[in-house]
Write an enzyme that holds these catalytic residues in place. Sequence first.
Site, PDB file in Angstrom:
ATOM      1  N   GLY A 213     -51.403  -2.161  71.748  1.00 39.26           N
ATOM      2  CA  GLY A 213     -50.512  -1.478  72.683  1.00 39.26           C
ATOM      3  C   GLY A 213     -49.543  -2.486  73.278  1.00 39.26           C
TER       4      GLY A 213
ATOM      5  CE  LYS B  58     -54.575   7.123  88.999  1.00 41.86           C
ATOM      6  NZ  LYS B  58     -54.576   5.922  88.200  1.00 41.86           N
TER       7      LYS B  58
ATOM      8  CG  ASN C  47     -49.774  12.585  88.750  1.00 38.89           C
ATOM      9  OD1 ASN C  47     -49.761  13.582  88.038  1.00 38.89           O
ATOM     10  ND2 ASN C  47     -50.068  11.380  88.291  1.00 38.89           N
TER      11      ASN C  47
ATOM     12  CE  LYS D  89     -46.760  20.016  79.751  1.00 41.94           C
ATOM     13  NZ  LYS D  89     -45.827  21.136  80.141  1.00 41.94           N
TER      14      LYS D  89
ATOM     15  CD  GLN E 129     -52.030  12.220  82.033  1.00 41.14           C
ATOM     16  OE1 GLN E 129     -53.211  12.501  82.116  1.00 41.14           O
ATOM     17  NE2 GLN E 129     -51.364  12.333  80.891  1.00 41.14           N
TER      18      GLN E 129
END
Lengths: 356, 356
Positions: B21, B215, B280, B308, B310
């Site tokens: 990654g 969270k 978020n 999208k 989370q």
Amino acid sequence: MLRNFCRGFATAKKEKIAMIGSGNFGTALVRLLGRNAKRHEVFDDEVRMYVYEEQVDGKNLTEIINTKHVNVKYLPEGPLPPNVVAVPDLAKAAEGATMIVFCTPHQFLKPMIKTVKPVLGPNYKALSAVKGIDFDDNGIVLISDLIRKELGCDTSILMGANVANEMATDSFCETTIGYSDATNGELFKLAFHDPAFNVGLVNDTVGVELCGALKNIVAIGAGFCDGLKYGGNTKAAIIRIGLKEMKKFCNTFYKGIQDDTFLESCGVADLITTCYGGRNRKCAEAYAASGGKKTFDDIEREILKGQKLQGTLTAKEVNHVLKMKGMEAQFPFFTQVYKISYENAPVDSITTTPYY
Amino acid sequence: MLRNFCRGFATAKKEKIAMIGSGNFGTALVRLLGRNAKRHEVFDDEVRMYVYEEQVDGKNLTEIINTKHVNVKYLPEGPLPPNVVAVPDLAKAAEGATMIVFCTPHQFLKPMIKTVKPVLGPNYKALSAVKGIDFDDNGIVLISDLIRKELGCDTSILMGANVANEMATDSFCETTIGYSDATNGELFKLAFHDPAFNVGLVNDTVGVELCGALKNIVAIGAGFCDGLKYGGNTKAAIIRIGLKEMKKFCNTFYKGIQDDTFLESCGVADLITTCYGGRNRKCAEAYAASGGKKTFDDIEREILKGQKLQGTLTAKEVNHVLKMKGMEAQFPFFTQVYKISYENAPVDSITTTPYY
């Protein structure tokens, strides 16, 4: 549990509530006490509030409160239920009370208790919503211990993320009551709990009270991060390290501390509020941002109009305890906040100190 | 403990680290891995990083990284140590690795593991820094379980209050590694720990991983409070209620969860960061502030450019699990975030729901 209370006590003698204090927070609390005194049969309808008499626009504050049903001086945005009665005479305010709530600066407590004690009702119990802790030559003096000693009764503690002005408009929040006698804990919960004021109970008066004091040290550290323009990662790390040290301090010096206390409103929630809002954070931010040009004395004069900052004071007294016990190294965060605040340690040592 | 490692392994075969990654977070992590590979004798100096090849200004991204020693595309502010080598071929990147770190979107994992598995070195162990969790018809699928199953090795988890851009400039922060094999936990700690990146260890991979996912549900609730212009008391209460429900969810559905996990960086610190910053929170704030005029789809288009969110997705999948088990009422906060996000419940029900 609460329903049983109402039934069980319905025919018994009613509990009589008195609030000693009429500042910002005391008034926000007495609104709830008044509401619940009417709501639940276990309580006598009338809630007396001791008000230190002052003149407002040429009138007595108590008269204004008792006619307009609002504390125009200290909580103008929060109307009071009419069954809350302001009383300028301390002994009369407390007369016959079986549940006595203290919400005054702690330096006034001792003489007040002397006046109050002879007039209280049968089987009285106390709750302290007094902010902070006291200190003497031997170290920390808990306000609840002082009340227990002077008043000779079971004493619960109320602490939480409870900014009075938000409570005044019934914004949803939570609080924590720490109790040692479960029946009294439930009774005080019944007296304060409201849809907008969710009361959690823990069997731990010491943990609840210490959270309320130690959080202010952490807020000083968080404020340093803000003043140095550090990011969210860093500030969250400092808050977390502070929370862990709060817990360690409680467990090192006291018995019977409950882990759960730190996840209650008095723990993590109050800590968050204090580290993102609040005067301790704000003053520490100003100190760090000044780059050494201002002392905390300067900042207290400018921002607090000469009042003393709780967080630095608590850091100093806690450091006194740690030094006495030779335990500074085991509390590196509390120690570093002290050293930055009082010994000219560089502000950025708040993150370069190797914590654990 | 760490010193013993260095001595004990000094003459043994060295551990070889590979990072799968090269996004924002992966690159921030590989800076530390490169630094520690040089610092500690137990590790082979070279750290390979698998980079999905892209063209940047007409050049291969891997070539730029290997000559300029900076990931110009995903973390331009964080210079990389020269011993970090970008490799565009997945099998070559992983070849001989004994410590393999995954930091990719989880949907790419399965096929990657198939490529990687045959080329790894002896006694390999994995660590997942993959964000979020996955779901199938039976409910939650932990990324660590997926790696364990597909790769057949011990797998640790890294989560914390770790915004990559702050890490890139070596701002102080903390993280948590959850392990099940203590030796591997210590080895991964040695590979990541740095004065600016304090690693905490807990023997609880599941708790650490679930904190990282759950969270985001809490951040949606916190964002609703912001959008409704609620004060600090209320937001702190919602964060605390969310934290308690995270803990309850972990303990209800999994064994071996440690209480301490929630006081680590992956718990309370990451939660704070996410509820005060983060996408978020931001999107939920915009949703609440629109007063019903915008859907979450609108907001994802506007703020996330079609990605999208989370938190709402996790709320939906968690609700699926709770519904299956008939346990919605026992998780009123998670349930209410779901109902507001997907079933048009009024946003202010986030505080009028009676929680406990």
